[in-house]
Design an enzyme around this catalytic site. Structure first.
Site, short mmCIF file in Angstrom:
data_model
loop_
_atom_site.label_atom_id
_atom_site.label_comp_id
_atom_site.label_asym_id
_atom_site.label_seq_id
_atom_site.Cartn_x
_atom_site.Cartn_y
_atom_site.Cartn_z
N ASP A 57 34.00 -10.03 36.00
CA ASP A 57 35.06 -11.03 35.97
C ASP A 57 34.77 -12.04 37.09
O ASP A 57 35.67 -12.54 37.74
CB ASP A 57 36.43 -10.38 36.17
CG ASP A 57 37.58 -11.35 36.00
OD1 ASP A 57 37.39 -12.37 35.31
OD2 ASP A 57 38.65 -11.11 36.56
N HIS B 267 32.33 -17.83 35.80
CA HIS B 267 32.47 -18.07 34.37
C HIS B 267 31.29 -18.88 33.84
O HIS B 267 31.26 -19.21 32.66
CB HIS B 267 33.78 -18.81 34.09
CG HIS B 267 34.97 -18.04 34.53
ND1 HIS B 267 36.05 -18.65 35.12
CD2 HIS B 267 35.26 -16.73 34.49
CE1 HIS B 267 36.96 -17.74 35.41
NE2 HIS B 267 36.50 -16.57 35.04
N GLU C 120 33.94 -10.47 30.93
CA GLU C 120 35.19 -11.19 30.73
C GLU C 120 34.93 -12.70 30.71
O GLU C 120 33.88 -13.17 31.11
CB GLU C 120 36.18 -10.86 31.85
CG GLU C 120 36.68 -9.44 31.80
CD GLU C 120 37.88 -9.20 32.69
OE1 GLU C 120 38.24 -10.07 33.50
OE2 GLU C 120 38.46 -8.11 32.58
N ASP C 121 35.92 -13.41 30.24
CA ASP C 121 35.94 -14.88 30.25
C ASP C 121 34.82 -15.52 29.44
O ASP C 121 34.28 -16.55 29.81
CB ASP C 121 35.93 -15.40 31.70
CG ASP C 121 37.13 -14.88 32.47
OD1 ASP C 121 38.26 -15.02 31.94
OD2 ASP C 121 36.94 -14.33 33.56
#
Length: 173
Positions: free
Chosen positions: A53, A56, A81-82
């Site tokens: 996480d 990004h 994630e993301d």
């Protein structure tokens, strides 16, 4: 609270203030996942679960996966994630610097996190058999390095969950 049976939880954070999280069970590690030396240091561990996480930026997500996946224990889980940053309005922000190919397309157009994870899913779903999407891949060596060692890859809103095979051999023949 979420992992009451774990011996230790290593939290990687770029912010030095994360050192405040240190307890007898939580081990803060200060570093940047865009730093290849730091990724190499982390890859020397053995992990049951990795939740990425962090940045990004696609290249950071992809290089973290490439560097850290082997350090996940058999039966372990790696979550990215993301991955929504691979879509629509986020693409310009998280693509990194353009690297045009001979047709003027940016390599990032084919190497966002979602594309790489989708290529891994194609490989896993097809048990390593040919699919035309993989013929166009600019990430095939990464895909072929990870996919044979997966039991599953699941997409949920904004994330992908990769479950490493329980055996060292993987399931693909």
């Amino acid at each position: 609270e979420y992992f009451p049976l774990s011996n230790s939880i290593h939290v990687v954070e770029i912010d030095p203030d994360a050192r405040m999280l240190k307890t007898d069970k939580i081990v803060p590690r200060i570093g940047d996942l865009s730093d290849s030396r730091f990724l190499e240091e982390l890859s020397n561990g053995q992990w049951d679960l990795i939740i990425d996480d962090a940045s990004h930026n696609w290249d950071h997500q992809i290089s973290a996966l490439a560097s850290l996946f082997d350090s996940v224990r058999p039966g372990g889980i790696y979550i990215v994630e993301d991955i929504h940053t691979s879509f629509d309005k986020y693409r310009a922000t998280y693509a990194g610097s353009p690297d045009p190919d001979s047709r003027g397309r940016s390599a990032q157009d084919r190497s966002d996190a979602m594309t790489v994870l989708s290529e891994i899913a194609y490989y896993v779903s097809g048990d390593g058999l040919y699919h035309p999407l993989l013929e166009l891949s600019t990430n095939l060596s990464l895909v072929e390095g990870i996919a044979p060692n997966l039991d599953s890859i699941t997409f949920i809103k904004g994330s992908a969950i990769l479950v490493k095979s329980s055996s060292d051999d993987g399931y693909l023949s």
